[in-house]
Design a protein around this motif. Structure first.
Motif, PDB file in Angstrom:
ATOM      1  N   ARG A 116      -8.005  -0.018   4.446  1.00  0.00           N
ATOM      2  CA  ARG A 116      -8.751   0.686   3.407  1.00  0.00           C
ATOM      3  C   ARG A 116      -9.039   2.129   3.829  1.00  0.00           C
ATOM      4  O   ARG A 116      -9.330   2.986   2.999  1.00  0.00           O
ATOM      5  N   GLY A 150      -5.896   3.846   2.887  1.00  0.00           N
ATOM      6  CA  GLY A 150      -5.819   3.715   1.429  1.00  0.00           C
ATOM      7  C   GLY A 150      -6.955   4.386   0.683  1.00  0.00           C
ATOM      8  O   GLY A 150      -6.987   4.391  -0.535  1.00  0.00           O
ATOM      9  N   LEU A 204       0.855  -1.198   0.000  1.00  0.00           N
ATOM     10  CA  LEU A 204       0.000   0.000   0.000  1.00  0.00           C
ATOM     11  C   LEU A 204       0.888   1.244   0.000  1.00  0.00           C
ATOM     12  O   LEU A 204       1.769   1.374   0.832  1.00  0.00           O
TER      13      LEU A 204
END
Lengths: 220, 220
Positions: B104, B107, B13
């Motif tokens: 997430r 991200g 990531l």
């Protein structure tokens, strides 16, 4: 093996094994609208004499939207490779065509699949239950219709917001953007909003009646 | 400029400009639970004498969840670069810590941002309205609580299903997976389910009463 070019945007979307659409747009739309009208006609005929007009209209809506959710959207959810279909299966053709308005369907975007999954598996059957609830005048009729409509509105919100966040560039051209992506989905914003408003008011009216009766009993 | 390694999974990531978390986990959790308990205590105190226990508990829940939605989740939605924060701002620290359970958030996954956006902007204020509705015994009290709870459940469904579809590999380790991702969110599945069930029953009971009254009037 050379890959066949797909008609979707973004152009760099990878769809290995893509088989071009074989039905025309007018055939796909005509079959969908035709069979939907048939459903509406049958529901209207079945409950024609027993129900008020608005209730008959609602039953037609629940039959139409419920079957769309279960059959069309259900097929999409459980057919991740519909774009490879070479049998001219109608349901695959529908999604090959609709993907021109929103290529996230062909591209299997997880937000789209999630919302469609909830819609096909939970919301769809609940719509058919709503027909039964209205027909039998069940006490949960309004609250069920409200819950379904709120679910449909929430799904539409997630559907549109994720598209905006991801760049809103999933339509082949502005015709498909406005007719499929905005136009077709717009009905699932408009009608659930109207139904939510109606059911909310009906439920509040019943609650108000109850309070009045309790107050009367107390003051007697 | 060398990039600082972040603690999140998946390891690839990309978080350019990431500033490591500066507060300890215990401080972050203590401040959240402490201020939540303070809110609950104040609501309980404010309506202590006038309301039944279950209604007081519900008001506490709506205050807690409403403020969490508006303040914590609202900050996340409108701070796309919280992971770059170097001021030890508490709200940024919360999301740096929570991202260990679900990367997430760091991200900026579009499904997560959509659900959190709806939650912070629509659901949060609606929760505060629910406190007012219960306090003033408004006729829309149950239906509002039901609609909010259905929204929270729908949001949780999208949240969990998108994670599964994307591989369910967003937690730093199983401790964070079970405590943050499953544990913390589990409350927002359990409590809205219970409230939905209660409100549904209350609304149906009121509808039933109304039908009985109408039937009695007719048969008189």
């Amino acid at each position: 093996m050379e890959e066949l070019a797909h008609p979707y945007v973004p152009r760099d979307l990878k769809l290995p094994g893509y088989v071009p659409i074989s039905m025309s747009m007018s055939s796909i739309v005509t079959i969908y609208l035709g069979s939907s009208l048939l459903v509406v006609f049958l529901v209207w005929l079945l409950f024609g004499r027993k129900k008020a007009k608005v209730e008959k209209l609602l039953m037609c809506w629940w039959a139409f939207t419920g079957l769309t959710h279960i059959i069309l959207e259900g097929y999409f959810v459980f057919s991740p490779e519909f774009f490879k279909d070479n049998t001219s299966c109608y349901l695959a053709e529908v999604w090959k065509e609709y993907s021109k308005g929103d290529s996230r369907y062909a591209g299997r975007d997880s937000a789209v699949v999630s919302v469609e999954g909830i819609t096909a598996v939970i919301v769809g059957p609940a719509c058919l239950l709503a027909i039964y609830a209205i027909a039998k005048e069940k006490s949960y009729s309004y609250v069920l219709q409200l819950v379904i409509s709120v679910g449909q509105l929430y799904g539409c919100l997630v559907y549109f917001i994720t598209a905006i966040l991801e760049g809103d560039n999933f339509a082949t051209n502005s015709f498909y953007y406005y007719s499929y992506y905005i136009g077709a989905n717009g009905w699932w914003v408009l009608i659930p909003s109207l139904i939510s408003f109606r059911c909310w008011n009906k439920i509040c009216a019943a609650a108000n009646n109850n309070v009045e009766i309790k107050t009367k009993k107390k003051t007697r």
